[in-house]
Design a protein around this motif. Structure first.
Motif, mmCIF file in Angstrom:
data_model
loop_
_atom_site.group_PDB
_atom_site.id
_atom_site.type_symbol
_atom_site.label_atom_id
_atom_site.label_comp_id
_atom_site.label_asym_id
_atom_site.label_seq_id
_atom_site.Cartn_x
_atom_site.Cartn_y
_atom_site.Cartn_z
ATOM 1 N N ALA A 107 12.494 -22.532 10.397
ATOM 2 C CA ALA A 107 11.351 -23.401 10.143
ATOM 3 C C ALA A 107 11.570 -24.758 10.792
ATOM 4 N N ALA A 108 10.476 -25.321 11.285
ATOM 5 C CA ALA A 108 10.567 -26.618 11.962
ATOM 6 C C ALA A 108 11.016 -27.714 11.014
ATOM 7 N N ALA A 109 10.732 -27.563 9.720
ATOM 8 C CA ALA A 109 11.096 -28.588 8.735
ATOM 9 C C ALA A 109 12.583 -28.571 8.411
ATOM 10 N N GLY A 110 13.294 -27.557 8.902
ATOM 11 C CA GLY A 110 14.739 -27.517 8.720
ATOM 12 C C GLY A 110 15.191 -26.761 7.482
ATOM 13 N N LYS A 111 14.262 -26.156 6.761
ATOM 14 C CA LYS A 111 14.610 -25.360 5.590
ATOM 15 C C LYS A 111 13.900 -24.026 5.677
ATOM 16 N N THR A 112 14.674 -22.977 5.865
ATOM 17 C CA THR A 112 14.116 -21.640 6.065
ATOM 18 C C THR A 112 14.540 -20.729 4.922
ATOM 19 N N THR A 113 13.589 -20.050 4.368
ATOM 20 C CA THR A 113 13.885 -19.075 3.319
ATOM 21 C C THR A 113 13.506 -17.691 3.812
ATOM 22 N N VAL A 114 14.474 -16.799 3.842
ATOM 23 C CA VAL A 114 14.219 -15.402 4.197
ATOM 24 C C VAL A 114 13.712 -14.696 2.947
ATOM 25 N N THR A 115 12.525 -14.123 3.043
ATOM 26 C CA THR A 115 11.937 -13.453 1.889
ATOM 27 C C THR A 115 12.064 -11.944 2.014
ATOM 28 N N PHE A 116 11.734 -11.268 0.945
ATOM 29 C CA PHE A 116 11.788 -9.810 0.941
ATOM 30 C C PHE A 116 10.778 -9.194 1.903
ATOM 31 N N THR A 117 9.820 -9.984 2.354
ATOM 32 C CA THR A 117 8.858 -9.462 3.335
ATOM 33 C C THR A 117 9.404 -9.545 4.751
ATOM 34 N N GLN A 118 10.506 -10.275 4.921
ATOM 35 C CA GLN A 118 11.051 -10.469 6.262
ATOM 36 C C GLN A 118 12.249 -9.581 6.567
ATOM 37 N N ALA A 119 12.847 -9.026 5.547
ATOM 38 C CA ALA A 119 14.010 -8.151 5.734
ATOM 39 C C ALA A 119 14.029 -7.150 4.596
ATOM 40 N N ASP A 120 14.855 -6.125 4.751
ATOM 41 C CA ASP A 120 14.906 -5.086 3.731
ATOM 42 C C ASP A 120 15.398 -5.660 2.406
ATOM 43 N N GLN A 121 14.641 -5.429 1.324
ATOM 44 C CA GLN A 121 14.984 -5.977 0.014
ATOM 45 C C GLN A 121 16.350 -5.500 -0.469
ATOM 46 N N ALA A 122 16.587 -4.197 -0.342
ATOM 47 C CA ALA A 122 17.849 -3.638 -0.832
ATOM 48 C C ALA A 122 19.032 -4.222 -0.076
ATOM 49 N N ALA A 123 18.874 -4.429 1.224
ATOM 50 C CA ALA A 123 19.956 -4.985 2.028
ATOM 51 C C ALA A 123 20.244 -6.428 1.627
ATOM 52 N N LEU A 124 19.204 -7.243 1.464
ATOM 53 C CA LEU A 124 19.397 -8.633 1.057
ATOM 54 C C LEU A 124 20.018 -8.717 -0.338
ATOM 55 N N ASN A 125 19.488 -7.924 -1.258
ATOM 56 C CA ASN A 125 20.001 -7.962 -2.621
ATOM 57 C C ASN A 125 21.448 -7.480 -2.683
ATOM 58 N N GLY A 126 21.751 -6.452 -1.900
ATOM 59 C CA GLY A 126 23.114 -5.943 -1.845
ATOM 60 C C GLY A 126 24.081 -6.970 -1.287
#
Length: 740
Positions: free
Chosen positions: A338-357
């Protein structure tokens, strides 16, 4: 590699509750319908068919005053556990003399121990010093050159002022062995395949052993036997199998997989997808390019506006098995900063199970790392691979479920996609944190304890203990008693197992399966956490209990030894003859589950309650006052004259405080306030300079029988006390500022 290779998350005994109201329960099908009838029947019993006789308190009339407590093995008429008053023990000048001293001690007490040094063999880590002031000396039991399964003698020494003293003996020798039959030949792979009833089963490893079994008359019957580690290549399932060479009967069967055919339910905390409780947390150690890794807080110097994040760190890596089930590649995905310098990866951007794991690996490592070092638990330094979105074999003729599963094998944690198995719909197990913490607990217990299983490797050889360890790890790391919320697809009211139980040791036939029996020890540690929360608050109580739990795993191989190991860690003077600082509540917690052996069965006891506060609300004159009290987690507070261990209704000046109406009467809520309010107030009369005792009392709801519709009973018991005095001020009736 060992027993814990064989253990997975078992969707086990399910007690369905809503809030505090019990509803129903269901029978459990713990394993897949595979193998011969004999094989399936033994699989349900698991290792608990080979448990030794429960310890019993022993007579001490023929022993000197050095002995503090004595437990015996009634099946062998030998010592089982003995503790000594170290202040009366013989001093051993140096660590180097301990081995010879121990050999002499064993030979001198051969009749009481049921063995002498000729029956014992040194094993790896014979000398084990987990702490500077503690040494464990362990000998494995042999008979005519063959190792006796789970048999050992362990001497525990403590250091005081530079000298060493024997403080405890743990004897699991099984006593005298009478076994004149020859050691028969092992079964070959074809014979095993026919007996087990699984096509293509392979022998990974085998080991000769001697197995004791309890007979109907309460004695030991010894078998020459063979331990096998078997593998079903079609389903990646591992089995531990012990076969008697006498008649080729199965003595023990365990599997690294199990499944639900029954369910339990209760409210839980924010630990699962089903609660929609996602929250942003630092993306610790994220790899965004070669040599470019975020720090613990997720801060990273990004070299470009876009990057590919790799889910790998020192805590482990994540493999996404969907859509290619056989992939071994670490999961990656693109991100635009993000241009503002704070980026949040959400479950819509990557596999939920992989992120949670990935985050589960970070969180559990961070939690356990507060109590153990990488030297004590190498897993903290090496991490472990996590595979998510798995699907079982689609062939209905091949053993194993396609969904509704999670399991551990050496080197990997494995979690399944959401899906339907029979008439049961299950969620993605990688989206349930406590399921992941449980499996990580199996990787942990592979590296803990003292003994080594010669067939399966690893440390902790008590299979029910292993399952309990997984549950306790989830309980403490997640702060929840009920595990598996959301395992049943989109159901926010059901859980799999619960540590708030009343299951007793030794387990009945209904609780013989390892995952069910594991609730005995998980219940004890959860009770300890709850009791300590009454006097320390939730956060401190959880850390206190966790410190005892994780450190006791360094020296403990069976859950029946946990009680003594915890007391040992709580000991502040290295003398079993004096009570440890928290022995009162430790006793209560372990006695709830039949783990104290009766020798130290607790009576009512009270400890200091540092959270107990008192102030004057109204001065009624002539020494009569209305008090307001507060405490962490108390359900009631009582007051009486004198310095006593606790106040009873018969005590002089007794008064009982009522819960103030603005409070919710919760065991682990905010601090509660209590008073004697209004016109109906019990007038408390005090005198200057006199001592008064205030006792905080905890209420514990006990489920009488978790297998039947639960019956709740309110059990009140003293938890903590504090003494107070009042000073006389300028006038006899002015005590409002005199509290101290």
């Amino acid at each position: 590699m060992r027993k814990s290779l064989l253990f997975c998350w078992l969707v086990a005994h399910l007690v369905i509750t809503s809030c505090s109201k019990s509803q129903s329960n269901a029978k459990v099908m713990t394993h897949g319908n595979v193998g011969s009838t004999e094989f399936q029947a033994m699989l349900e019993l698991s290792s608990n068919s080979l448990l030794g006789a429960p310890m019993r308190e022993g007579a001490r009339f023929n022993l000197d005053s050095k002995v503090v407590d004595l437990m015996v093995d009634p099946a062998a008429s030998t010592w089982s556990w003995v503790s000594f008053d170290t202040s009366r023990q013989e001093a051993i000048a140096s660590k180097e003399e301990i081995l010879k001293w121990s050999q002499n001690f064993i030979n001198q007490n051969a009749q009481n121990l049921g063995v002498n040094t000729q029956d014992l063999a040194d094993i790896e880590n014979t000398f084990y010093q987990p702490f500077p002031d503690t040494i464990y000396l362990t000998f494995n039991r042999q008979y005519r050159g063959t190792t006796v399964k789970n048999a050992f003698v362990q001497l525990i020494f403590t250091s005081i002022n530079g000298s060493w003293y024997l403080r405890e003996v743990l004897n699991n020798s099984f006593g005298k062995i009478s076994l004149d039959e020859p050691q028969a030949a092992e079964l070959n792979q074809e014979e095993l395949m026919q007996r087990v009833g699984i096509e293509g089963i392979e022998i990974v490893k085998s080991n000769p052993t001697i197995v004791p079994k309890l007979t109907a008359d309460g004695l030991y019957d010894f078998h020459y036997a063979t331990e096998y580690l078997l593998k079903n290549p079609a389903s990646e399932t591992l089995y531990g199998l012990t076969v008697s060479n006498r008649d080729q009967s199965f003595l023990e069967v365990a599997s690294n997989r199990s499944h639900v055919k029954q369910e339990l339910a209760m409210e839980t905390y924010k630990v699962s997808y089903v609660l929609k409780d996602q929250y942003p947390t630092p993306f610790s150690y994220a790899q965004i390019a070669a040599g470019v890794v975020a720090d613990d807080k997720g801060i990273v110097d990004a070299p470009a506006a876009t990057a590919t994040i790799t889910l790998a760190s020192a805590k482990g890596r994540v493999i996404n098995r969907s859509p290619t089930q056989n992939t071994t590649a670490t999961y990656t995905f693109p991100v635009t900063f993000a241009a503002a310098g704070k980026t949040t990866v959400t479950f819509t951007q990557a596999d939920q199970a992989a992120l949670n794991g990935y985050m589960a690996l970070i969180e559990v490592d961070r939690w356990v790392g507060q109590f153990l070092t990488p030297q004590q638990l190498p897993l903290l330094g090496t991490g472990i691979t996590t595979r998510v979105n798995g699907i079982g074999n689609p062939d209905p003729n091949v053993e194993g479920f396609r969904f509704c599963n999670a399991y551990y094998i050496p080197g990997t944690l494995n979690f399944f996609q959401a899906g339907t198995e029979g008439n049961l719909s299950c969620g993605n197990t990688a989206l349930i944190k406590d399921v992941m913490y449980h499996e990580w607990g199996h990787a942990m217990d592979d590296q803990m304890g003292i003994l080594t299983n010669p067939t399966f490797g690893g440390k902790i050889t008590d299979q029910a203990f292993s399952e309990g360890i997984g549950d306790i790890n989830a309980n403490l790391a997640g702060g929840v008693s009920g595990l598996g919320l959301g395992f049943f697809l989109n159901d926010a009211t059901r859980y799999l197992r619960d540590a708030t139980n009343n299951i007793q040791n030794p387990p009945t036939a209904d609780f013989a399966e390892i995952h069910l029996a594991g609730q005995i020890i998980s219940g004890a540690f959860w009770d300890l956490r709850q009791y300590m929360a009454s006097v320390k608050g939730v956060d401190e109580a959880t850390k206190f209990t966790s410190n005892l739990f994780y450190k006791h795993l360094l020296t403990t191989d069976r859950y029946v030894d946990s009680y003594q190991a915890v007391l040992r860690l709580d000991d502040n003077d290295n003398n079993p003859a004096t009570p440890s600082p928290n022995q009162c509540l430790i006793n209560k917690a372990f006695a709830n589950h039949g783990l104290t052996g009766g020798a130290t069965e607790p009576k009512d006891c009270t400890i200091a309650d540092p959270g107990l506060k008192l102030r004057i609300d109204t001065d009624l004159g002539d020494g009569n006052i209305v008090l307001i009290a507060s405490s962490l987690g108390a359900n009631k507070i009582v007051f009486c004259e004198g310095k006593v261990s606790s106040c009873s209704s018969q005590s002089p000046g007794f008064a009982e405080f009522a819960v103030a109406p603005e409070n919710k009467n919760l065991l682990l809520g905010p601090k509660l306030f209590f008073n004697t309010p209004g016109e109906t107030a019990i007038k408390v009369k005090v005198e200057a300079g006199k001592t008064y005792t205030v006792t905080s009392i905890n209420k514990k709801n006990v489920a009488v029988d978790p297998l039947k519709p639960a019956i709740k009973s309110d059990v009140f018991m003293p938890v903590g006390s504090k003494t107070f005095t009042f000073n006389k001020r300028d006038t006899a009736s002015d005590l409002s500022n005199s509290f101290r």
